[in-house]
Design an enzyme around this catalytic site. Sequence first.
Site, PDB file in Angstrom:
ATOM      1  N   GLY A 262       0.846  -1.185   0.000  1.00  0.00           N
ATOM      2  CA  GLY A 262       0.000   0.000   0.000  1.00  0.00           C
ATOM      3  C   GLY A 262       0.884   1.237   0.000  1.00  0.00           C
ATOM      4  O   GLY A 262       0.706   2.164  -0.782  1.00  0.00           O
ATOM      5  N   MET A 264       5.135   2.628   1.295  1.00  0.00           N
ATOM      6  CA  MET A 264       6.460   2.358   1.861  1.00  0.00           C
ATOM      7  C   MET A 264       7.082   3.685   2.266  1.00  0.00           C
ATOM      8  O   MET A 264       7.187   4.603   1.451  1.00  0.00           O
ATOM      9  CB  MET A 264       7.329   1.628   0.831  1.00  0.00           C
ATOM     10  CG  MET A 264       8.746   1.337   1.312  1.00  0.00           C
ATOM     11  SD  MET A 264       8.768   0.202   2.739  1.00  0.00           S
ATOM     12  CE  MET A 264      10.173   0.845   3.649  1.00  0.00           C
ATOM     13  N   GLU A 265       7.489   3.742   3.539  1.00  0.00           N
ATOM     14  CA  GLU A 265       7.880   4.997   4.180  1.00  0.00           C
ATOM     15  C   GLU A 265       9.296   5.453   3.841  1.00  0.00           C
ATOM     16  O   GLU A 265      10.052   5.837   4.729  1.00  0.00           O
ATOM     17  CB  GLU A 265       7.719   4.840   5.696  1.00  0.00           C
ATOM     18  CG  GLU A 265       8.660   3.814   6.365  1.00  0.00           C
ATOM     19  CD  GLU A 265       8.165   2.395   6.402  1.00  0.00           C
ATOM     20  OE1 GLU A 265       7.345   2.012   5.542  1.00  0.00           O
ATOM     21  OE2 GLU A 265       8.603   1.636   7.291  1.00  0.00           O
ATOM     22  N   HIS A 289      -0.318   6.934   7.850  1.00  0.00           N
ATOM     23  CA  HIS A 289       0.506   5.825   8.337  1.00  0.00           C
ATOM     24  C   HIS A 289       1.969   6.002   7.899  1.00  0.00           C
ATOM     25  O   HIS A 289       2.880   5.969   8.730  1.00  0.00           O
ATOM     26  CB  HIS A 289      -0.065   4.497   7.822  1.00  0.00           C
ATOM     27  CG  HIS A 289       0.723   3.290   8.220  1.00  0.00           C
ATOM     28  ND1 HIS A 289       0.404   2.513   9.306  1.00  0.00           N
ATOM     29  CD2 HIS A 289       1.840   2.745   7.688  1.00  0.00           C
ATOM     30  CE1 HIS A 289       1.278   1.531   9.421  1.00  0.00           C
ATOM     31  NE2 HIS A 289       2.170   1.648   8.440  1.00  0.00           N
ATOM     32  N   GLU A 290       2.163   6.208   6.618  1.00  0.00           N
ATOM     33  CA  GLU A 290       3.541   6.317   6.122  1.00  0.00           C
ATOM     34  C   GLU A 290       4.224   7.567   6.680  1.00  0.00           C
ATOM     35  O   GLU A 290       5.409   7.553   6.992  1.00  0.00           O
ATOM     36  CB  GLU A 290       3.578   6.302   4.584  1.00  0.00           C
ATOM     37  CG  GLU A 290       2.905   5.093   3.922  1.00  0.00           C
ATOM     38  CD  GLU A 290       3.287   3.740   4.496  1.00  0.00           C
ATOM     39  OE1 GLU A 290       4.402   3.613   5.040  1.00  0.00           O
ATOM     40  OE2 GLU A 290       2.465   2.805   4.415  1.00  0.00           O
ATOM     41  N   HIS A 293       5.510   6.970  10.120  1.00  0.00           N
ATOM     42  CA  HIS A 293       6.789   6.244  10.130  1.00  0.00           C
ATOM     43  C   HIS A 293       7.995   7.193  10.146  1.00  0.00           C
ATOM     44  O   HIS A 293       9.097   6.772  10.497  1.00  0.00           O
ATOM     45  CB  HIS A 293       6.911   5.347   8.897  1.00  0.00           C
ATOM     46  CG  HIS A 293       6.348   3.967   9.056  1.00  0.00           C
ATOM     47  ND1 HIS A 293       6.712   3.131  10.096  1.00  0.00           N
ATOM     48  CD2 HIS A 293       5.477   3.259   8.293  1.00  0.00           C
ATOM     49  CE1 HIS A 293       6.069   1.964   9.944  1.00  0.00           C
ATOM     50  NE2 HIS A 293       5.307   2.018   8.864  1.00  0.00           N
ATOM     51  N   GLU A 312       5.718  -0.962  13.341  1.00  0.00           N
ATOM     52  CA  GLU A 312       4.353  -0.929  12.805  1.00  0.00           C
ATOM     53  C   GLU A 312       3.280  -0.658  13.860  1.00  0.00           C
ATOM     54  O   GLU A 312       2.310   0.058  13.593  1.00  0.00           O
ATOM     55  CB  GLU A 312       4.046  -2.211  12.031  1.00  0.00           C
ATOM     56  CG  GLU A 312       4.939  -2.420  10.796  1.00  0.00           C
ATOM     57  CD  GLU A 312       4.857  -1.307   9.762  1.00  0.00           C
ATOM     58  OE1 GLU A 312       3.888  -0.518   9.774  1.00  0.00           O
ATOM     59  OE2 GLU A 312       5.779  -1.215   8.915  1.00  0.00           O
ATOM     60  N   ASP A 369      10.048 -11.929   5.815  1.00  0.00           N
ATOM     61  CA  ASP A 369       8.775 -11.675   5.162  1.00  0.00           C
ATOM     62  C   ASP A 369       7.648 -12.502   5.787  1.00  0.00           C
ATOM     63  O   ASP A 369       6.508 -12.070   5.857  1.00  0.00           O
ATOM     64  CB  ASP A 369       8.924 -12.044   3.681  1.00  0.00           C
ATOM     65  CG  ASP A 369       8.049 -11.172   2.804  1.00  0.00           C
ATOM     66  OD1 ASP A 369       7.963  -9.966   3.103  1.00  0.00           O
ATOM     67  OD2 ASP A 369       7.446 -11.699   1.855  1.00  0.00           O
ATOM     68  N   TYR A 377       1.059  -4.898  13.522  1.00  0.00           N
ATOM     69  CA  TYR A 377       0.278  -3.673  13.334  1.00  0.00           C
ATOM     70  C   TYR A 377      -0.817  -3.546  14.384  1.00  0.00           C
ATOM     71  O   TYR A 377      -0.886  -2.577  15.127  1.00  0.00           O
ATOM     72  CB  TYR A 377      -0.389  -3.685  11.950  1.00  0.00           C
ATOM     73  CG  TYR A 377       0.564  -3.603  10.788  1.00  0.00           C
ATOM     74  CD1 TYR A 377       1.250  -4.737  10.348  1.00  0.00           C
ATOM     75  CD2 TYR A 377       0.778  -2.413  10.120  1.00  0.00           C
ATOM     76  CE1 TYR A 377       2.113  -4.674   9.261  1.00  0.00           C
ATOM     77  CE2 TYR A 377       1.642  -2.340   9.035  1.00  0.00           C
ATOM     78  CZ  TYR A 377       2.308  -3.469   8.603  1.00  0.00           C
ATOM     79  OH  TYR A 377       3.166  -3.397   7.553  1.00  0.00           O
ATOM     80  N   ARG A 550      -0.756  -5.248  -5.585  1.00  0.00           N
ATOM     81  CA  ARG A 550      -0.666  -5.029  -4.140  1.00  0.00           C
ATOM     82  C   ARG A 550      -0.962  -6.343  -3.422  1.00  0.00           C
ATOM     83  O   ARG A 550      -2.060  -6.896  -3.509  1.00  0.00           O
ATOM     84  CB  ARG A 550      -1.658  -3.942  -3.726  1.00  0.00           C
ATOM     85  CG  ARG A 550      -1.519  -3.545  -2.290  1.00  0.00           C
ATOM     86  CD  ARG A 550      -2.382  -2.343  -1.992  1.00  0.00           C
ATOM     87  NE  ARG A 550      -2.455  -2.082  -0.568  1.00  0.00           N
ATOM     88  CZ  ARG A 550      -3.292  -1.223  -0.019  1.00  0.00           C
ATOM     89  NH1 ARG A 550      -4.121  -0.535  -0.791  1.00  0.00           N
ATOM     90  NH2 ARG A 550      -3.313  -1.043   1.278  1.00  0.00           N
TER      91      ARG A 550
HETATM   92  N1  BES Z   1       6.712  -0.517   5.937  1.00  0.00           N
HETATM   93  C1  BES Z   1       5.446  -1.054   5.563  1.00  0.00           C
HETATM   94  C2  BES Z   1       5.495  -1.932   4.347  1.00  0.00           C
HETATM   95  C3  BES Z   1       6.407  -3.139   4.476  1.00  0.00           C
HETATM   96  C4  BES Z   1       6.467  -3.876   5.637  1.00  0.00           C
HETATM   97  C5  BES Z   1       7.172  -3.525   3.406  1.00  0.00           C
HETATM   98  C6  BES Z   1       7.316  -4.967   5.715  1.00  0.00           C
HETATM   99  C7  BES Z   1       8.012  -4.620   3.489  1.00  0.00           C
HETATM  100  C8  BES Z   1       8.085  -5.336   4.648  1.00  0.00           C
HETATM  101  C9  BES Z   1       4.425   0.062   5.338  1.00  0.00           C
HETATM  102  O1  BES Z   1       4.536   1.129   6.212  1.00  0.00           O
HETATM  103  C10 BES Z   1       3.054  -0.511   5.578  1.00  0.00           C
HETATM  104  O2  BES Z   1       2.798  -0.916   6.679  1.00  0.00           O
HETATM  105  N2  BES Z   1       2.211  -0.518   4.560  1.00  0.00           N
HETATM  106  C11 BES Z   1       0.861  -1.017   4.642  1.00  0.00           C
HETATM  107  C12 BES Z   1      -0.130   0.092   4.757  1.00  0.00           C
HETATM  108  C13 BES Z   1      -0.560   0.433   6.131  1.00  0.00           C
HETATM  109  C14 BES Z   1      -1.664   1.494   6.086  1.00  0.00           C
HETATM  110  C15 BES Z   1      -0.979  -0.711   6.993  1.00  0.00           C
HETATM  111  C16 BES Z   1       0.558  -1.724   3.326  1.00  0.00           C
HETATM  112  O3  BES Z   1       1.394  -1.672   2.431  1.00  0.00           O
HETATM  113  O4  BES Z   1      -0.502  -2.298   3.202  1.00  0.00           O
HETATM  114 ZN    ZN Z   2       3.874   0.608   8.179  1.00  0.00          ZN
END
Ligand code: BES
Ligand code: ZN
Length: 596
Positions: A262, A264-265, A289-290, A293, A312, A369, A377, A550
């Site tokens: 969704g 990436m910060e 959210h981002e 971060h 998170e 991962d 979260y 996504r």
């Molecule tokens: N930093 C994360 C994305 C991430 C986490 C990438 C772990 C790779 C490994 C980003 O801040 C995130 O949490 N994105 C969420 C959106 C959020 C509103 C929950 C997403 O991509 O869905």
């Molecule tokens: Zn995040």
Amino acid sequence: MHLNKNLIIADTHSFAKPQQAVVTHLQLQLHVDFINKQLTGQAKYRIQQQPGANQIILDVKDLVIQQVLVQDEPAHFTLSAPQPYLGQTLAIELTPTAHEITVIYQTTPAAAALQWLELEQTAGGKFPFLFTQSQAILARTWLPCQDSPAVRFTYEAHIQVPAGYLALMSAENPQETNGTGEYHFTMPFAIPSYLMALAVGRLQFAALGTRTGVYAEPEVLNAAAYEFKEMEQMLESAEDLYGNYPWGRYDLLVLPPSFPFGGMENPCLTFVTPTIITGDRSLTSLVAHELAHSWSGNLVTNATWNDFWLNEGFTVYFERRIMEYLHGPDYADMLKVLGYQDLIKTIQELGPSNPDTCLKLNLLNRDPDEGLTEIAYEKGNLFLLTLENAVGRSRFDAFLNEYFKIFKFQSNTTEYFLEFLYEFFAPEQEIISTLVKPENWIYHPGLPETAIEVKSTRFIQVEEAAAHWHKNQNLAGINTAGWSTQEWLYFLNLIEARLDAPAMELLDNAFEFTQSGNAEILAVWLEAGLKARYAPVMPALEKFLQQVGRRKFVLPLYRQLAANKHYGEKAQEIFKKSRANYHAVTRLSIEKLLNK
Ligand code: BES
Ligand code: ZN
């Protein structure tokens, strides 16, 4: 504060030994070659070594290392045998006084961080596009580095792209395409490698406020500027809550729909999926959210991926405080309840005694991962809400302000966090050990009995509507006209398990969900359609899976297709047609799922 700073940080996802020799500054020079889909160039590092170190170790994966220099002299180096997901050690022999190393290298087609998009995969359809995704441990596939979130370095970069393209990084960025295609970047604050980012394409910039703006392909720029209009206010709210924004500018880059997340910060420049552009600004909490971060994550960073909840959980809490600040408590409460639903679902799926439902993870011998679920979260957030509830909001805010101040530009472990928590809340010790029980949240699986209840007044009507629907199979007399995306999502979540095809048809006739332009709603609807074998979703489903990469949306849909015999080989069929559109992160996850 008297924190015990001697705890050893053991990051099992990096081969680097920063206690012996550590990088402190990077000077990167890369040439972006769209024809061969390759980055070529060099990474020059300033390093610090301890006496007797003799060598420095970097992480690399799927890179070709051509030459290594120490103080500009060719040096001896060795590469270990490649290991799954971790890659290889690049060990470089050091002279005792060496303080600079250079790695001359190029990327390979296997580089999992990189997605090279063809013309057709962009909004404009006329120019290729490149972007990186480094978190969690993919930076090493495009940059030799000490790929641990416990190692921080400043950087500058020279990036050469074809004339007419704009290059952007997680740094101070240009706002206009220049004639030479040569761009220079500086990141004066020390960041971990997972925040290294690069994007190259036909991009334009639109300012939103004095410190905020958005980059996108010209075809989507206006819609993006409309959607994210409140960004400057978001930034100001965030600063009001938890202190100065230290990174200079905060801009967004809207990527093509194959972006696997969704958002990436990446510092100074958050990368976002175009699927949050709905025309009604209803999914902007993702930007909050981002942005959050920038404090929780980029300023105070999880020291290892086992501590991922520090990034998170804090960010989800902070995101909802920003949304509350801008749109009021009723709005934020809806987000909290939706998050709680996700948490319960995740605990159910993983099982309430699964160790992966602890906040502190154990990802030893696993790809990080795998551990990155909603637990970090939403259980993380609920823990912080429970703490806030116990000590009161003003004390909790004082705690967070102090936390960001004390740990800024440092990497933090769960254990330091706990130490800090007990020290700060010494006057409230009794309350915390009875009303919160932090260790239960952190080291025990499932949902702790101290968890507070989250409630939303606006959702009471939605619950009534769902009850009415279950009884009558219609929504006659219910005023859904004013419902936001969140109300619709909550409604669909409440009724989804009991939907059959005729019921879905009724709903579709009334509300046209299959045609929804809102990706969050559409994804829930399509999944329900697959479960209920509601055939009219199939064309929309195929189109969605071919366009959108996504992972959060795409994986549950493939899971449904693969789990239901009714769909035969459909999952494989659609995947075959779509796989070229997916970033490696999404492609590998689908492959794992389909090969199970
Ligand atoms: N930093 C994360 C994305 C991430 C986490 C990438 C772990 C790779 C490994 C980003 O801040 C995130 O949490 N994105 C969420 C959106 C959020 C509103 C929950 C997403 O991509 O869905
Ligand atoms: Zn995040």
